[in-house]
Design a protein around this motif. Structure first.
Motif, PDB file in Angstrom:
ATOM      1  N   TYR A  92     -10.067   2.392   0.743  1.00 25.21           N
ATOM      2  CA  TYR A  92     -10.901   1.015   1.957  1.00 25.21           C
ATOM      3  C   TYR A  92     -11.587   0.835   1.104  1.00 25.21           C
ATOM      4  O   TYR A  92     -12.915   1.163   0.296  1.00 25.21           O
ATOM      5  CB  TYR A  92     -11.105   2.738   3.088  1.00 25.21           C
ATOM      6  N   GLY A 119       0.765  -1.106  -0.101  1.00 20.14           N
ATOM      7  CA  GLY A 119      -0.085  -0.268   0.061  1.00 20.14           C
ATOM      8  C   GLY A 119       1.003   1.217   0.000  1.00 20.14           C
ATOM      9  O   GLY A 119       1.943   1.179   0.182  1.00 20.14           O
ATOM     10  N   THR A 164      -8.014  -4.869   8.496  1.00 17.91           N
ATOM     11  CA  THR A 164      -8.001  -3.371   8.119  1.00 17.91           C
ATOM     12  C   THR A 164      -9.296  -2.725   7.421  1.00 17.91           C
ATOM     13  O   THR A 164      -9.843  -1.723   7.444  1.00 17.91           O
ATOM     14  CB  THR A 164      -6.901  -2.616   7.846  1.00 17.91           C
ATOM     15  N   TYR A 201      -5.613  -7.490  -0.011  1.00 20.75           N
ATOM     16  CA  TYR A 201      -6.372  -6.851   0.716  1.00 20.75           C
ATOM     17  C   TYR A 201      -6.468  -7.447   1.956  1.00 20.75           C
ATOM     18  O   TYR A 201      -6.123  -8.605   2.154  1.00 20.75           O
ATOM     19  CB  TYR A 201      -8.171  -7.019  -0.049  1.00 20.75           C
ATOM     20  N   ASN A 202      -6.578  -6.091   2.245  1.00 15.76           N
ATOM     21  CA  ASN A 202      -6.379  -6.766   4.443  1.00 15.76           C
ATOM     22  C   ASN A 202      -7.598  -7.101   4.700  1.00 15.76           C
ATOM     23  O   ASN A 202      -7.981  -5.727   5.570  1.00 15.76           O
ATOM     24  CB  ASN A 202      -5.196  -6.130   4.831  1.00 15.76           C
ATOM     25  N   HIS A 216       1.978   0.287   2.529  1.00 15.47           N
ATOM     26  CA  HIS A 216       1.269   1.674   2.492  1.00 15.47           C
ATOM     27  C   HIS A 216      -0.282   1.451   2.499  1.00 15.47           C
ATOM     28  O   HIS A 216      -0.613   0.575   1.474  1.00 15.47           O
ATOM     29  CB  HIS A 216       1.515   2.987   2.415  1.00 15.47           C
ATOM     30  N   ASN A 217      -1.336   1.774   2.864  1.00 16.71           N
ATOM     31  CA  ASN A 217      -2.587   1.424   2.368  1.00 16.71           C
ATOM     32  C   ASN A 217      -3.381   2.300   1.411  1.00 16.71           C
ATOM     33  O   ASN A 217      -2.554   3.389   0.721  1.00 16.71           O
ATOM     34  CB  ASN A 217      -3.769   2.348   3.173  1.00 16.71           C
ATOM     35  N   ALA A 276      -4.656   8.702   2.896  1.00 14.43           N
ATOM     36  CA  ALA A 276      -5.016   7.689   3.067  1.00 14.43           C
ATOM     37  C   ALA A 276      -6.919   7.783   3.388  1.00 14.43           C
ATOM     38  O   ALA A 276      -6.747   8.173   3.901  1.00 14.43           O
ATOM     39  CB  ALA A 276      -4.946   6.204   3.823  1.00 14.43           C
ATOM     40  N   TYR A 327      -7.995  -2.191   3.857  1.00 16.61           N
ATOM     41  CA  TYR A 327      -7.786  -1.687   3.387  1.00 16.61           C
ATOM     42  C   TYR A 327      -7.158  -3.043   1.996  1.00 16.61           C
ATOM     43  O   TYR A 327      -6.679  -3.741   2.626  1.00 16.61           O
ATOM     44  CB  TYR A 327      -6.351  -0.453   3.818  1.00 16.61           C
ATOM     45  N   TRP A 328      -7.387  -2.245   0.847  1.00 13.30           N
ATOM     46  CA  TRP A 328      -6.149  -2.714   0.161  1.00 13.30           C
ATOM     47  C   TRP A 328      -4.817  -2.099   0.315  1.00 13.30           C
ATOM     48  O   TRP A 328      -4.830  -0.505   0.453  1.00 13.30           O
ATOM     49  CB  TRP A 328      -6.471  -2.518  -0.976  1.00 13.30           C
ATOM     50  N   GLU A 329      -4.176  -2.833  -0.016  1.00 10.11           N
ATOM     51  CA  GLU A 329      -2.574  -2.073   0.247  1.00 10.11           C
ATOM     52  C   GLU A 329      -1.580  -2.562  -0.794  1.00 10.11           C
ATOM     53  O   GLU A 329      -1.700  -4.046  -1.364  1.00 10.11           O
ATOM     54  CB  GLU A 329      -2.532  -3.079   1.908  1.00 10.11           C
TER      55      GLU A 329
END
Length: 287
Positions: free
Chosen positions: A235, A22, A268, A264-265, A231-232, A47, A270-272
């Motif tokens: 969302y 991310g 959280t 994809y996490n 990093h992100n 983000a 979020y895609w990272e």
């Protein structure tokens, strides 16, 4: 092999290292500016914040995800497997890790064959090489796959339309992608979509466009050397997908965890993106 095996993550020979990814920035930033920002976002944007009161049950649905896959090996030759139909379904790159350097052509990604998508790795260097692929359940106005190779003019992918989005499907090298400044990517100038780049030796990339209603933003992340960071990107799992629109750097390390990767996490939501050791990755997210 069943596409549901290992939660739709595919492995060959050596185990892959699946990891988060991310960070955000302007994907249209020129290369000179990008080179000055190693290890940081270029034109860093905050983000996207998780919306207040976001609900798993009520999140807005956008593009339907059609499967997430990883494939890697240090074995020589072409290794591939079918990952499902190409009817009403389009697959793109989310990662390249390992070694593209050798005495002949090496490549990885996804292609269409006999009505299916095939994920593949192809090399003769006996080094680790892996790829990640994300499929979307749409083929609306899908364009033919186009290939660009170093020394050629940028290839026209199609006119800019309200819904058209373009992403990488394959990366190939025969001496290219062995310098920090090497890259290949897709972009648009407001009128047309293009595939091109700059490599110090032979290599290239392939790309396809498809209609997806909403653009969620673009990011460019660059790793220092040495160094790896995550990093992100965007969302919300409710119909958001983040895919590779460009990739660059020195891919000459035999390591399944050294490269550029989007994941994809679920913890959280979020895609990272993760980038390692001078690599750079351009990502655009859609919904």
């Amino acid at each position: 092999m069943s596409t549901n095996h290992f939660a739709r993550k595919l492995f060959l020979a050596a185990p892959l290292c699946l990891f988060a990814v991310g960070c955000g920035g302007d994907p249209m930033m020129d290369e000179a500016a990008a080179g000055d920002a190693a290890g940081e976002a270029v034109n860093e944007a905050a983000a996207p914040a998780a919306p207040e009161g976001a609900s798993l049950a009520t999140s807005e649905q956008g593009v339907a995800l059609g499967g997430t896959y990883w494939w890697g090996t240090s074995a020589n030759g072409l290794t591939s497997t079918a990952i499902g139909t190409s009817t009403n379904r389009t697959c793109f790159l989310t990662g390249i890790q390992g070694n593209l350097k050798g005495t002949s052509w090496a490549g990885a990604g996804v292609y269409q064959y006999a009505g299916n998508w095939q994920i593949f790795v192809n090399h003769t260097n006996s080094k680790a090489l892996s790829t990640g692929v994300q499929c979307l359940n749409t083929s609306t106005n899908r364009t033919p796959e186009m290939a660009w190779y170093d020394g050629q003019a940028a290839k026209l992918l199609g006119a800019v339309t309200a819904d058209r989005r373009c992403f990488l499907t394959q990366v190939e090298a025969a001496g290219g992608f062995t310098a920090n400044a090497d890259y290949a990517r897709v972009w648009n100038d407001g009128y047309n979509w293009y595939l091109g780049g700059n490599l110090g030796a032979s290599g290239g990339a392939r790309a396809i466009c498809v209609d997806v209603p909403t653009a969620q933003g673009g990011w460019l992340w660059i790793a220092g050397n040495p160094g790896t960071f995550t990093h992100n990107l965007d969302y919300n799992p409710g119909g958001v997908a983040c895919l590779l629109s460009g990739i660059g750097g020195n891919f000459s390390t035999s390591d399944f965890s050294d490269g550029v990767s989007i994941d994809y996490n679920s913890g959280t939501r979020y895609w990272e993106m993760t980038v390692s050791n001078s690599k750079r990755g351009w990502s655009n997210c859609v919904k």
